[in-house]
Design a protein around this motif. Structure first.
Motif, PDB file in Angstrom:
ATOM      1  N   ILE A 142      48.334  23.017  48.686  1.00 51.21           N
ATOM      2  CA  ILE A 142      46.989  22.830  49.230  1.00 51.21           C
ATOM      3  C   ILE A 142      46.177  21.913  48.320  1.00 51.21           C
ATOM      4  O   ILE A 142      46.148  22.092  47.108  1.00 51.21           O
ATOM      5  N   GLY A 143      45.510  20.941  48.929  1.00 46.42           N
ATOM      6  CA  GLY A 143      44.639  20.035  48.192  1.00 46.42           C
ATOM      7  C   GLY A 143      43.176  20.357  48.453  1.00 46.42           C
ATOM      8  O   GLY A 143      42.828  21.204  49.287  1.00 46.42           O
ATOM      9  N   CYS A 144      42.302  19.671  47.738  1.00 44.91           N
ATOM     10  CA  CYS A 144      40.861  19.901  47.877  1.00 44.91           C
ATOM     11  C   CYS A 144      40.113  18.584  47.720  1.00 44.91           C
ATOM     12  O   CYS A 144      40.352  17.831  46.768  1.00 44.91           O
ATOM     13  N   ILE A 145      39.235  18.305  48.668  1.00 47.27           N
ATOM     14  CA  ILE A 145      38.311  17.175  48.553  1.00 47.27           C
ATOM     15  C   ILE A 145      36.957  17.758  48.193  1.00 47.27           C
ATOM     16  O   ILE A 145      36.317  18.436  49.008  1.00 47.27           O
ATOM     17  N   THR A 146      36.540  17.545  46.972  1.00 48.04           N
ATOM     18  CA  THR A 146      35.312  18.150  46.477  1.00 48.04           C
ATOM     19  C   THR A 146      34.197  17.115  46.419  1.00 48.04           C
ATOM     20  O   THR A 146      34.427  15.908  46.596  1.00 48.04           O
ATOM     21  N   GLY A 147      32.984  17.574  46.190  1.00 51.58           N
ATOM     22  CA  GLY A 147      31.854  16.665  46.081  1.00 51.58           C
ATOM     23  C   GLY A 147      31.727  16.139  44.663  1.00 51.58           C
ATOM     24  O   GLY A 147      32.609  16.332  43.822  1.00 51.58           O
ATOM     25  N   PRO A 148      30.615  15.466  44.359  1.00 52.23           N
ATOM     26  CA  PRO A 148      30.418  14.905  43.023  1.00 52.23           C
ATOM     27  C   PRO A 148      30.422  15.990  41.950  1.00 52.23           C
ATOM     28  O   PRO A 148      29.808  17.044  42.121  1.00 52.23           O
ATOM     29  N   ALA A 149      31.112  15.737  40.855  1.00 53.02           N
ATOM     30  CA  ALA A 149      31.134  16.685  39.742  1.00 53.02           C
ATOM     31  C   ALA A 149      29.726  16.842  39.186  1.00 53.02           C
ATOM     32  O   ALA A 149      28.966  15.880  39.077  1.00 53.02           O
ATOM     33  N   GLY A 150      29.375  18.063  38.843  1.00 54.40           N
ATOM     34  CA  GLY A 150      28.054  18.329  38.281  1.00 54.40           C
ATOM     35  C   GLY A 150      27.052  18.849  39.284  1.00 54.40           C
ATOM     36  O   GLY A 150      26.001  19.361  38.906  1.00 54.40           O
ATOM     37  N   GLN A 151      27.351  18.726  40.585  1.00 53.16           N
ATOM     38  CA  GLN A 151      26.471  19.293  41.591  1.00 53.16           C
ATOM     39  C   GLN A 151      26.905  20.729  41.859  1.00 53.16           C
ATOM     40  O   GLN A 151      28.087  21.005  42.059  1.00 53.16           O
ATOM     41  N   GLN A 152      25.952  21.633  41.872  1.00 52.77           N
ATOM     42  CA  GLN A 152      26.264  23.055  41.936  1.00 52.77           C
ATOM     43  C   GLN A 152      27.107  23.408  43.152  1.00 52.77           C
ATOM     44  O   GLN A 152      28.092  24.149  43.049  1.00 52.77           O
ATOM     45  N   ALA A 153      26.735  22.898  44.320  1.00 47.81           N
ATOM     46  CA  ALA A 153      27.490  23.216  45.532  1.00 47.81           C
ATOM     47  C   ALA A 153      28.936  22.766  45.408  1.00 47.81           C
ATOM     48  O   ALA A 153      29.871  23.486  45.777  1.00 47.81           O
ATOM     49  N   SER A 154      29.132  21.578  44.856  1.00 43.25           N
ATOM     50  CA  SER A 154      30.483  21.039  44.683  1.00 43.25           C
ATOM     51  C   SER A 154      31.280  21.870  43.688  1.00 43.25           C
ATOM     52  O   SER A 154      32.426  22.265  43.953  1.00 43.25           O
ATOM     53  N   ASP A 155      30.695  22.146  42.540  1.00 41.75           N
ATOM     54  CA  ASP A 155      31.396  22.872  41.477  1.00 41.75           C
ATOM     55  C   ASP A 155      31.763  24.289  41.909  1.00 41.75           C
ATOM     56  O   ASP A 155      32.864  24.777  41.612  1.00 41.75           O
ATOM     57  N   GLU A 156      30.850  24.970  42.610  1.00 42.12           N
ATOM     58  CA  GLU A 156      31.118  26.347  43.009  1.00 42.12           C
ATOM     59  C   GLU A 156      32.227  26.421  44.054  1.00 42.12           C
ATOM     60  O   GLU A 156      33.089  27.295  44.008  1.00 42.12           O
ATOM     61  N   ARG A 157      32.234  25.510  45.012  1.00 42.80           N
ATOM     62  CA  ARG A 157      33.260  25.536  46.054  1.00 42.80           C
ATOM     63  C   ARG A 157      34.634  25.202  45.472  1.00 42.80           C
ATOM     64  O   ARG A 157      35.643  25.806  45.856  1.00 42.80           O
ATOM     65  N   LEU A 158      34.657  24.270  44.535  1.00 40.44           N
ATOM     66  CA  LEU A 158      35.916  23.945  43.868  1.00 40.44           C
ATOM     67  C   LEU A 158      36.408  25.134  43.046  1.00 40.44           C
ATOM     68  O   LEU A 158      37.610  25.439  43.033  1.00 40.44           O
ATOM     69  N   ALA A 159      35.490  25.817  42.371  1.00 35.71           N
ATOM     70  CA  ALA A 159      35.872  26.990  41.576  1.00 35.71           C
ATOM     71  C   ALA A 159      36.445  28.083  42.475  1.00 35.71           C
ATOM     72  O   ALA A 159      37.414  28.767  42.104  1.00 35.71           O
ATOM     73  N   GLY A 160      35.887  28.275  43.659  1.00 34.27           N
ATOM     74  CA  GLY A 160      36.425  29.248  44.590  1.00 34.27           C
ATOM     75  C   GLY A 160      37.824  28.881  45.056  1.00 34.27           C
ATOM     76  O   GLY A 160      38.699  29.751  45.189  1.00 34.27           O
ATOM     77  N   PHE A 161      38.044  27.594  45.290  1.00 33.35           N
ATOM     78  CA  PHE A 161      39.377  27.105  45.654  1.00 33.35           C
ATOM     79  C   PHE A 161      40.377  27.397  44.543  1.00 33.35           C
ATOM     80  O   PHE A 161      41.466  27.943  44.783  1.00 33.35           O
ATOM     81  N   ARG A 162      40.017  27.064  43.319  1.00 27.54           N
ATOM     82  CA  ARG A 162      40.927  27.274  42.187  1.00 27.54           C
ATOM     83  C   ARG A 162      41.233  28.761  41.985  1.00 27.54           C
ATOM     84  O   ARG A 162      42.373  29.144  41.699  1.00 27.54           O
ATOM     85  N   ALA A 163      40.210  29.606  42.148  1.00 26.95           N
ATOM     86  CA  ALA A 163      40.403  31.046  41.956  1.00 26.95           C
ATOM     87  C   ALA A 163      41.364  31.614  42.989  1.00 26.95           C
ATOM     88  O   ALA A 163      42.239  32.432  42.663  1.00 26.95           O
ATOM     89  N   ALA A 164      41.217  31.190  44.256  1.00 25.70           N
ATOM     90  CA  ALA A 164      42.104  31.689  45.306  1.00 25.70           C
ATOM     91  C   ALA A 164      43.539  31.249  45.060  1.00 25.70           C
ATOM     92  O   ALA A 164      44.490  32.016  45.274  1.00 25.70           O
ATOM     93  N   MET A 165      43.711  30.018  44.596  1.00 22.31           N
ATOM     94  CA  MET A 165      45.060  29.510  44.296  1.00 22.31           C
ATOM     95  C   MET A 165      45.669  30.296  43.140  1.00 22.31           C
ATOM     96  O   MET A 165      46.849  30.691  43.175  1.00 22.31           O
ATOM     97  N   MET A 166      44.872  30.562  42.110  1.00 22.77           N
ATOM     98  CA  MET A 166      45.369  31.296  40.952  1.00 22.77           C
ATOM     99  C   MET A 166      45.747  32.725  41.345  1.00 22.77           C
ATOM    100  O   MET A 166      46.798  33.238  40.928  1.00 22.77           O
ATOM    101  N   ASP A 167      44.907  33.360  42.153  1.00 27.23           N
ATOM    102  CA  ASP A 167      45.203  34.725  42.593  1.00 27.23           C
ATOM    103  C   ASP A 167      46.493  34.797  43.405  1.00 27.23           C
ATOM    104  O   ASP A 167      47.173  35.833  43.427  1.00 27.23           O
TER     105      ASP A 167
END
Length: 334
Positions: free
Chosen positions: A179-204
């Motif tokens: 699974i890949g992810c197209i995220t928004g600009p780094a440093g924007q809260q909405a972008s960072d949080e959604r990417l973090a959720g993606f990474r957490a689900a993959m790790m779990d």
């Protein structure tokens, strides 16, 4: 242009009586009320909102700053704000910042000069802190989706981390492991949080995120198209992609088609925001729903509460995302 004195003279009453009829602040006999109303109609008199605001120290006008009202997500939130303002008898002044900090400062200054009663700020600028609002600390504010934690303004917060997990877990449940992810600009809260959720689900799920399959976009169509093109150019491609907003997902659909592939036959795709457009794409886009009309109404209600209780403790008002499944995400073919 007729004045309140002209109305009073024609109705043969005092200006205070005209005021009481207009504002319903005291009983006025039906006969006198009729004479005042006929005078108002004959003279086409319109009360001065400016004069009233100076007298009662409010304008019944709210300001709103958004990154871009042409973006469908912001447009749908603004619609919710406008509807709630209309229901409560308030006017709305809308300003677009276009992601420009200087433009945001100019808009803040203008709204304060216009004596708006309060502001709703929905601008996902990176690296802004309390100093950005240093000259506007007395203005009641509500931040929608983002805001400096040091500022005494209520925050309506999208649970981007939860939404990112929800999108990724949906793809995992369909059997996808690459699974890949197209995220928004780094440093924007909405972008960072959604990417973090993606990474957490993959790790779990015990899966490793492939760096080449995580590409930054700009929350716009072209950014999503370019990010997906970079993913597709890799020697191996994922079987599913989570795009961190629906506009980038729409751009990604275009890139997939340009590569001679189809969604979901060759790649499943899920977006975020569930804008109205998502239901009209081909295929119709699975997405994470943000309750935009609810967000807009909540922003207005929270701001009015802040206006009436300016010294109340800062509140964080969370919104819970939900999954909307459509045809763009499908079970992985074995």
């Amino acid at each position: 242009m007729a004045t309140i004195k002209d109305v009073a003279k024609r109705a043969q009453v005092s200006t205070s009586t005209v005021s009481h009829v207009l504002n319903k602040t005291r009983f006025v006999s039906p006969e006198i009320t009729r004479r005042v109303q006929e005078a108002i109609s004959t003279l086409n008199y319109t009360p001065s909102a400016l004069a009233r605001s100076l007298k009662v120290n409010n304008t019944r006008t709210l300001g709103m700053l958004v990154t871009s009202s042409t973006n469908p997500f912001f447009a749908e939130v603004v619609q919710g704000v406008e509807q709630r303002c209309y229901e409560l008898g308030y006017s709305l002044v809308l300003c677009n910042t276009c992601g420009d900090t200087n433009r945001m400062q100019a808009a803040l200054d203008m709204l304060q000069q216009k004596r708006v009663d309060g502001m709703i700020v929905m601008c996902t600028h990176a690296n802004l802190d309390q100093s950005a609002f240093a000259h506007h600390t007395t203005m009641p504010m509500v931040m929608a989706d983002w805001g400096p934690v040091e500022l005494n303004a209520d925050l309506i917060k999208d649970s981007g981390y939860e939404g990112g997990r929800l999108a990724t877990e949906h793809l995992l449940a369909l059997g996808h492991r690459h699974i890949g992810c197209i995220t928004g600009p780094a440093g924007q809260q909405a972008s960072d949080e959604r990417l973090a959720g993606f990474r957490a689900a993959m790790m779990d799920a015990g899966l490793t995120v492939t760096p080449d399959w995580v590409q930054h976009g700009d929350f716009e169509l072209e950014g999503g198209k370019a990010a997906m093109a970079r993913i597709l150019a890799r020697p191996q491609r994922p079987t599913a992609v989570f795009a961190c907003n629906d506009l980038m997902a729409a751009g990604a659909l275009r890139a997939v088609a340009d590569a001679g592939l189809t969604v979901p036959q060759h790649m499943s795709l899920i977006g975020y925001d569930n804008i109205e457009l998502a239901g009209y794409l081909v295929p119709r886009l699975s997405s994470i729903e943000q309750p935009k009309a609810i967000l807009g109404a909540l922003a207005v209600d929270a701001l009015l509460e802040r206006i009436h209780h300016p010294h109340a403790a800062r509140r964080v008002l969370p919104l819970s995302p939900s999954l909307v499944i459509r045809e763009s995400s499908a079970r992985l073919a074995i």
